[in-house]
Write a protein that holds these residues in place. Structure first.
Motif, PDB file in Angstrom:
ATOM      1  N   ILE A  40       0.938  -1.227  -0.004  1.00 32.44           N
ATOM      2  CA  ILE A  40      -0.314  -0.051   0.064  1.00 32.44           C
ATOM      3  C   ILE A  40       0.861   1.377  -0.029  1.00 32.44           C
ATOM      4  O   ILE A  40       1.775   1.266   0.923  1.00 32.44           O
ATOM      5  N   THR A  41       0.612   2.076  -0.983  1.00 31.21           N
ATOM      6  CA  THR A  41       1.717   3.450  -1.023  1.00 31.21           C
ATOM      7  C   THR A  41       0.884   4.346   0.192  1.00 31.21           C
ATOM      8  O   THR A  41      -0.018   3.905   0.774  1.00 31.21           O
ATOM      9  N   ASN A  42       1.935   5.258   0.441  1.00 30.33           N
ATOM     10  CA  ASN A  42       1.636   6.218   1.498  1.00 30.33           C
ATOM     11  C   ASN A  42       0.331   6.817   1.116  1.00 30.33           C
ATOM     12  O   ASN A  42      -0.483   7.024   1.886  1.00 30.33           O
ATOM     13  N   ALA A  43       0.157   7.380  -0.081  1.00 34.82           N
ATOM     14  CA  ALA A  43      -1.007   7.964  -0.375  1.00 34.82           C
ATOM     15  C   ALA A  43      -2.296   6.912  -0.381  1.00 34.82           C
ATOM     16  O   ALA A  43      -3.347   7.455  -0.169  1.00 34.82           O
ATOM     17  N   GLY A  44      -1.962   5.749  -0.650  1.00 31.15           N
ATOM     18  CA  GLY A  44      -2.946   4.750  -0.551  1.00 31.15           C
ATOM     19  C   GLY A  44      -3.487   4.704   0.984  1.00 31.15           C
ATOM     20  O   GLY A  44      -4.490   4.440   1.008  1.00 31.15           O
ATOM     21  N   TRP A  45      -2.536   4.652   1.588  1.00 32.17           N
ATOM     22  CA  TRP A  45      -2.987   4.791   3.194  1.00 32.17           C
ATOM     23  C   TRP A  45      -4.050   5.999   3.586  1.00 32.17           C
ATOM     24  O   TRP A  45      -4.985   5.883   4.242  1.00 32.17           O
ATOM     25  N   ARG A  46      -3.678   7.091   2.860  1.00 34.55           N
ATOM     26  CA  ARG A  46      -4.369   8.274   3.074  1.00 34.55           C
ATOM     27  C   ARG A  46      -5.807   8.099   2.744  1.00 34.55           C
ATOM     28  O   ARG A  46      -6.848   8.433   2.996  1.00 34.55           O
ATOM     29  N   VAL A  47      -5.794   7.378   1.471  1.00 36.98           N
ATOM     30  CA  VAL A  47      -7.340   7.231   1.003  1.00 36.98           C
ATOM     31  C   VAL A  47      -7.806   6.228   1.765  1.00 36.98           C
ATOM     32  O   VAL A  47      -9.188   6.300   1.924  1.00 36.98           O
ATOM     33  N   LEU A  48      -7.394   5.248   2.184  1.00 35.25           N
ATOM     34  CA  LEU A  48      -8.041   4.334   3.116  1.00 35.25           C
ATOM     35  C   LEU A  48      -8.382   4.906   4.281  1.00 35.25           C
ATOM     36  O   LEU A  48      -9.684   4.822   4.935  1.00 35.25           O
ATOM     37  N   SER A  49      -7.828   6.027   4.697  1.00 36.13           N
ATOM     38  CA  SER A  49      -8.357   6.648   5.881  1.00 36.13           C
ATOM     39  C   SER A  49      -9.323   7.566   5.569  1.00 36.13           C
ATOM     40  O   SER A  49     -10.444   7.610   6.253  1.00 36.13           O
ATOM     41  N   GLU A  50      -9.219   8.126   4.140  1.00 36.62           N
ATOM     42  CA  GLU A  50     -10.174   9.176   4.031  1.00 36.62           C
ATOM     43  C   GLU A  50     -11.631   8.288   3.510  1.00 36.62           C
ATOM     44  O   GLU A  50     -12.918   8.884   3.785  1.00 36.62           O
ATOM     45  N   GLU A  51     -11.508   7.387   2.722  1.00 39.16           N
ATOM     46  CA  GLU A  51     -12.883   6.710   2.348  1.00 39.16           C
ATOM     47  C   GLU A  51     -13.267   5.534   3.158  1.00 39.16           C
ATOM     48  O   GLU A  51     -14.471   5.236   3.149  1.00 39.16           O
ATOM     49  N   LEU A  52     -12.431   5.025   3.811  1.00 36.22           N
ATOM     50  CA  LEU A  52     -13.071   3.806   4.758  1.00 36.22           C
ATOM     51  C   LEU A  52     -12.676   3.800   6.183  1.00 36.22           C
ATOM     52  O   LEU A  52     -13.123   2.867   7.021  1.00 36.22           O
ATOM     53  N   GLY A  53     -12.122   4.872   6.624  1.00 35.07           N
ATOM     54  CA  GLY A  53     -12.006   5.346   8.047  1.00 35.07           C
ATOM     55  C   GLY A  53     -10.920   4.228   8.645  1.00 35.07           C
ATOM     56  O   GLY A  53     -10.837   4.209   9.939  1.00 35.07           O
ATOM     57  N   TRP A  54      -9.988   3.950   7.854  1.00 29.34           N
ATOM     58  CA  TRP A  54      -8.844   3.165   8.430  1.00 29.34           C
ATOM     59  C   TRP A  54      -7.697   3.916   8.939  1.00 29.34           C
ATOM     60  O   TRP A  54      -7.246   5.037   8.344  1.00 29.34           O
ATOM     61  N   GLY A  55      -7.118   3.699  10.217  1.00 21.81           N
ATOM     62  CA  GLY A  55      -6.190   4.115  10.945  1.00 21.81           C
ATOM     63  C   GLY A  55      -4.759   3.951  10.147  1.00 21.81           C
ATOM     64  O   GLY A  55      -4.797   2.879   9.853  1.00 21.81           O
ATOM     65  N   ALA A  56      -4.124   5.052  10.054  1.00 21.82           N
ATOM     66  CA  ALA A  56      -2.701   4.829   9.285  1.00 21.82           C
ATOM     67  C   ALA A  56      -1.364   4.840  10.206  1.00 21.82           C
ATOM     68  O   ALA A  56      -0.439   4.476   9.804  1.00 21.82           O
ATOM     69  N   SER A  57      -1.636   5.043  11.304  1.00 25.86           N
ATOM     70  CA  SER A  57      -0.420   5.048  12.487  1.00 25.86           C
ATOM     71  C   SER A  57      -0.039   3.709  12.682  1.00 25.86           C
ATOM     72  O   SER A  57       1.077   3.482  12.654  1.00 25.86           O
ATOM     73  N   GLN A  58      -0.895   2.922  12.802  1.00 22.60           N
ATOM     74  CA  GLN A  58      -0.557   1.474  13.297  1.00 22.60           C
ATOM     75  C   GLN A  58      -0.791   0.529  12.136  1.00 22.60           C
ATOM     76  O   GLN A  58      -1.928  -0.006  12.291  1.00 22.60           O
TER      77      GLN A  58
END
Length: 200
Positions: A40-58
């Protein structure tokens, strides 16, 4: 004993909108008994957070939670780990799907820059002659986008744009997601029951 890696697929999720596509693809492959090497790219983690509410810190903890029960069948590779197993052609996998695929990642693959693990893994698929599927999600498309897709298509890369169909009378967003994931699996000759086919 059969080598489980012979049934592995690499899945990449980028920062293009439509992260649910990649998540549903991973869920489906795992449920079908495949091993998944996930990037998962860094931008991918950002979108997972924005669209699905996934946390990206852990990140690894989140993946363990979201794919609970499949921890042994899922290997997460940080985007900067250029020494990961999937960066080598000697690591046995069936192929790779980048879903959704941003135009930046598509450009990187088209030009062989391999500046991170996503690009390197895709480059490995091409040099080893293994299936590589890209699911671009962008609109509108300009000439550079189209030229990069044409270049990759001529090299044998399958381009499956995120264009859902409506002939099967979808009743929900999940139906549309399942259709597109199913089309990707169809292209790889992986049996599934994700959507109703024409004539059924």
């Amino acid at each position: 004993m059969e080598d489980v890696r012979a049934k592995s697929w690499v899945v990449g999720i980028t920062g293009a909108s439509g992260s649910i596509y990649g998540v549903r693809l991973v869920e489906t492959l795992l449920s079908l008994g495949y091993h998944v090497d996930l990037i998962i790219t860094n931008a991918g983690w950002r979108v997972l957070s924005e669209e699905l509410g996934w946390g990206a810190s852990q990140r690894e903890a989140v993946l363990h939670e979201k794919f609970a029960g499949y921890e042994d069948a899922l290997t997460y590779h940080p985007i900067g780990d250029i020494g990961a197993t999937i960066a080598s052609g000697s690591y046995r996998v069936e192929g790779m799907i980048i879903m959704p695929c941003s135009m930046g990642t598509l450009s990187s693959v088209a030009h062989g820059t391999s500046d991170n693990l996503m690009g390197r893994a895709a480059d490995v698929m091409m040099k080893e002659g293994r299936p590589l599927v890209l699911v671009p999600r962008e609109t509108p498309l300009h000439a550079i986008h189209l030229e990069n897709m044409l270049k990759l298509a001529r090299l044998g890369v399958k381009i499956i744009p995120a264009m859902p169909a409506f002939y099967f009378h979808p009743q929900s967003l999940d139906d549309l997601v399942h259709f597109l994931v199913g089309k990707v699996l169809d292209s790889l000759r992986i049996e599934h029951q994700l959507y109703r086919r024409w004539g059924e």
